[in-house]
Design an enzyme around this catalytic site. Structure first.
Site, PDB file in Angstrom:
ATOM      1  N   ASP A 299      -2.857  -3.016   7.760  1.00 13.51           N
ATOM      2  CA  ASP A 299      -2.964  -3.351   6.349  1.00 13.51           C
ATOM      3  C   ASP A 299      -1.645  -2.949   5.672  1.00 13.51           C
ATOM      4  O   ASP A 299      -0.758  -2.364   6.297  1.00 13.51           O
ATOM      5  CB  ASP A 299      -4.182  -2.682   5.697  1.00 13.51           C
ATOM      6  CG  ASP A 299      -4.651  -3.455   4.470  1.00 13.51           C
ATOM      7  OD1 ASP A 299      -3.839  -4.194   3.879  1.00 13.51           O
ATOM      8  OD2 ASP A 299      -5.832  -3.334   4.087  1.00 13.51           O
TER       9      ASP A 299
HETATM   10  C1  BGC Z   1      -5.469  -5.284   1.306  1.00 15.98           C
HETATM   11  C2  BGC Z   1      -5.620  -6.409   2.296  1.00 15.98           C
HETATM   12  C3  BGC Z   1      -4.626  -7.510   1.989  1.00 15.98           C
HETATM   13  C4  BGC Z   1      -3.233  -6.936   1.979  1.00 15.98           C
HETATM   14  C5  BGC Z   1      -2.143  -7.966   1.714  1.00 15.98           C
HETATM   15  C6  BGC Z   1      -4.032  -4.854   1.128  1.00 15.98           C
HETATM   16  O1  BGC Z   1      -3.883  -3.976   0.073  1.00 15.98           O
HETATM   17  O2  BGC Z   1      -6.268  -4.191   1.718  1.00 15.98           O
HETATM   18  O3  BGC Z   1      -6.946  -6.878   2.281  1.00 15.98           O
HETATM   19  O4  BGC Z   1      -4.760  -8.553   2.900  1.00 15.98           O
HETATM   20  O5  BGC Z   1      -3.167  -5.949   0.972  1.00 15.98           O
HETATM   21  O6  BGC Z   1      -2.152  -8.401   0.422  1.00 15.98           O
END
Ligand code: BGC
Length: 753
Positions: A299
């Protein structure tokens, strides 16, 4: 869930891992493990180039909407191109636009080392330019096929805008409504979560992953993120491994079984081990047991965050832990680029481990057809043609209508007549800005239909409609209540649209009290005091704890965030052009303090049965029953269930029995009913939930009509995960319900031989 698995295997208690390795279609789709072209590339790449293939960055040069991540600094196109030419990124995410995307891809395949194409990703959570209901709302349709269709439509638009990989679906089972990300998933139930996970992956990826309008799905967040303690985002998930396997992993398995070739490691730690550095999770379970053949992306900066967790000492240590655990791609931190080459040279990471990760990434790019056609989903003609297609807009309205849940309709207040004099009140009734919902990364505000616009369209030019904002979502508005009360007094009926703003749900939006914010509650109280009948349309990304005038309103609809077509869908339901048919995918508690609160809980040794509350498992202030339980949802007609029967009282060996019930439409309108099958294992070696959902069946009945709804029950439906990780059923007595909700109905007993 185990439909592909032979009964014999289950009888023998074969582990799910073995079964999934044999059956996972992901293996078929990803191509041979050793592909000559990929092996040649790996052999030719430098360590720096390999690190680049394992690093993805947000695209600050093509942002199209509000920021969804912290700390993003806009970079020029030239800077991004330089990085691509240097081979320092495998792809970009959350930037859109085909012309610029083609240019970036051209740099990659003409100037980049080894001409390896980029992959363009994006958070397409509930649609693209056409926004569909939030995933939680859509789950209220209890209709996975609807979710497949909206994911397909989202894939068509996303790929038309230059996206090849979506960071979706979110398949975290979420049982604590304080957590803001409940809104992104399919709710509190694992079985329902599996159906929606599989459906959404099928919709995104289509029949052919190489097709122009297919996008790679990324079921996320692996794993246990929905169990963050106290519902606070990013927090520890302290869950036993049996619970992880029973509750949280199955939707991922369902997604992988239909071919999802990527997953995202979750931010949280489980019992002290952050997922990004969790070898047991990312390698033993994900690959070893679940047979996952795709890639794992971290993530956003989650590898670096292992330092703040106190799990990694510094950047290099974070890279060692993440890559060795099985996290193939680093999102945004840049740590793999910065440290991986030196770590290999110093022997802290084996070249073989790096090559394995690169191989996974390249195989997925190959599975998408990017090597043969780097410009796939980068088509200017499609960008002009395939966005906001009439069919997608119609589907957005259909999905929105099907997501609405009628919680209460005392005295059949609904539907209203289009000629009634209506006061439409609430902070968002005329506000396009709040319409798309919490995670519309690429919103098209202009095309959103507000409640006011929807009501006007339904009521026609002679509409007798008073509009008042009343207050803001979280703040009073000078004179707002007085104006709203005046509007109410001038009307026959109040339609009050209140709840959470789009910003109050989603990532990092945990709430202590899952209530209607005070200024809106005050508005509701003042409106109720007018004595006018009041219909409440809730806007929310989670179950809410309702009180006072909102709770006591004669008619209440759960409308979540319905997306582009919000106003039309609300009007369709309120005026009866369509009947509500949604069911709650999350339980509404009596009060916030009951969270986490979900229907399939175990029972204590002192359950609250009978009238005497003394020395029982309960809170002082409220009953333990849900205000509105999981599975609940009314219609404009009424359903009666009777005559539940089983085809045989004993389920033997690998056989099956049929459980059926008569459903009658005792109302005056056509009924769309969602019959639900629940089971309860009465005595087991681990205490079992009071009920668990095992099936749903949709049926349409005319007034006076009745039909027998039937479910097939097999041994697999009665199985649970044991401490040794095997999943099998224990012989004994079970209760079985065919019911309209998780608390309704009378069980019949069966015995598993
Ligand atoms: C989130 C993800 C997301 C990623 C990219 C993160 O903060 O937890 O679900 O895909 O950001 O935007």
């Amino acid at each position: 869930m185990t439909g592909h698995v032979s009964r014999r295997m289950l009888l023998k208690g074969a582990s799910l891992s073995a079964i999934s390795i044999m059956l996972s279609p992901a293996f078929a789709r990803v191509g041979p493990v050793r592909d000559a072209r990929i092996e040649r590339l790996i052999a030719a790449m430098t360590l720096e180039e390999k690190a680049g293939q394992l690093s993805i960055f947000s695209d600050p040069s093509r942002v199209d909407g509000p920021p969804v991540n912290p700390g993003l600094v806009a970079q020029s196109m030239a800077t991004v191109q330089r990085e691509i030419a240097a081979g320092r990124m495998t792809g970009l995410y959350n930037g859109i636009g085909v012309a610029a995307g083609r240019e970036l891809q051209r740099v990659a395949v003409e100037q980049g080392p080894h001409r390896i194409p980029l992959i363009f990703a994006g958070d397409v959570i509930h649609g693209m330019k056409t926004t569909f209901p939030v995933p939680l709302g859509e789950a209220a349709s209890f209709d996975p096929e609807l979710a497949r269709r909206t994911a397909r439509a989202a894939a068509v638009e996303a790929s038309a805008k230059g996206i090849q990989w979506v960071f979706a679906p979110m398949v975290d089972v979420a049982r604590d409504q304080r957590w803001g990300r409940v809104v992104e998933g399919a709710g509190e139930d694992t079985w329902l979560g599996c159906q929606f996970a599989a459906a959404r992956v099928r919709g995104f990826q289509g029949d052919d992953l190489t097709a122009e309008d297919s996008v790679l799905a990324c079921p996320k967040h692996f794993a246990g993120y929905g169990a963050v303690m106290g519902g606070m985002d990013y927090n520890t998930a302290d869950i036993p491994e049996t619970t992880l396997r029973e509750t949280h992993l199955p939707p991922f398995k369902a997604a992988f079984d239909v071919g999802a070739l990527s997953t995202m490691a979750s931010f949280n730690d489980i019992a002290g081990v952050p997922s990004t550095g969790n070898h047991h999770l990312l390698t033993d379970i994900l690959r070893g047991e679940m047979g996952f053949a795709g890639l794992v992306v971290s993530d956003y900066t989650a590898d670096a965050e292992m330092i703040a967790h106190g799990f990694a000492a510094d950047g290099p240590d974070a890279v060692v832990k993440a890559l060795n655990a099985g996290c193939d791609i680093s999102m945004q931190s840049g740590l793999y680029n910065a440290h991986l080459p030196a770590l290999v040279r110093s022997g802290r990471i084996a070249m073989k481990t790096v090559d394995t990760a690169v191989r996974r990434v390249l195989r997925v790019k190959q599975a998408l057809g990017l090597f043969d056609n780097p410009y796939r989903s980068l088509d200017l003609a499609r960008e002009a043609r395939d966005v906001r297609l009439p069919a997608a807009i119609a589907l957005a309205r259909e999905a929105a209508v099907k997501s609405v849940v009628l919680l209460k309709n005392d005295g059949d207040l609904l539907p209203l007549s289009t000629t009634a004099k209506i006061a439409l009140i609430g902070p968002c009734v005329s506000d396009k800005g709040d319409m798309p919902g919490p995670w519309a990364s690429f919103p098209d505000f202009a095309s959103c239909v507000t409640p006011e616009a929807g009501f006007r369209a339904a009521m026609g030019p002679t509409a007798r409609l008073e509009i008042a904002r009343g207050c803001d979502y979280e703040a009073p508005l000078a004179g707002g209540i007085a104006r709203a009360v005046a509007a109410a007094k001038a009307a026959d009926v109040i339609v009050l649209v209140i709840g959470e703003s789009a910003r109050m749900s989603g990532e990092a939006q945990a709430r202590v009290e899952i209530t209607i914010p005070a200024p809106q509650q005050a508005l509701a109280e003042a409106l109720a005091a007018t004595g006018r009948p009041m219909v409440v349309l809730l806007r929310h990304g989670r179950a809410l704890a309702l009180s006072g005038a909102v709770r006591n309103a004669p008619a209440i609809l759960a409308t979540w965030f319905l997306g582009s077509e919000t106003g039309h869908a609300m009007a369709d339901i309120v005026f009866g052009a369509a009947a509500p048919q949604g069911r709650l995918p999350v339980s509404f508690p009596q009060a916030s303090g009951q969270e986490p609160f979900f229907y399939d809980h175990r029972t204590t040794g002192r359950p609250q049965l009978g009238a005497d509350p003394a020395w029982k498992a309960r809170y002082r202030e409220v009953t333990t029953e849900a205000l509105y339980p999981f599975g609940h949802g009314l219609s404009y007609a009424t359903a009666r269930y009777s005559g539940t029967t089983v085809s045989a009282p004993i389920l033997a060996g690998d056989g099956a029995i049929t459980v059926s019930a008569l459903v009658s439409n005792t109302g005056k309108r056509r009924l769309h009913e969602v019959a639900q099958l629940y089971v309860h294992d009465k005595v087991a070696s681990l205490t079992q939930p009071v009920r668990v959902l095992k099936g749903i069946s949709h049926l349409d009945l005319d007034p006076g009509q009745r039909a027998r709804v039937a479910f097939t029950l097999t041994r697999a439906d009665l199985a649970f995960v044991h401490p040794d990780a095997r999943r099998f059923a224990e012989p004994g007595a079970f209760d079985v319900w065919v019911a309209p909700s998780s608390v309704a109905g009378i069980p019949v007993s069966i015995v598993l031989d």
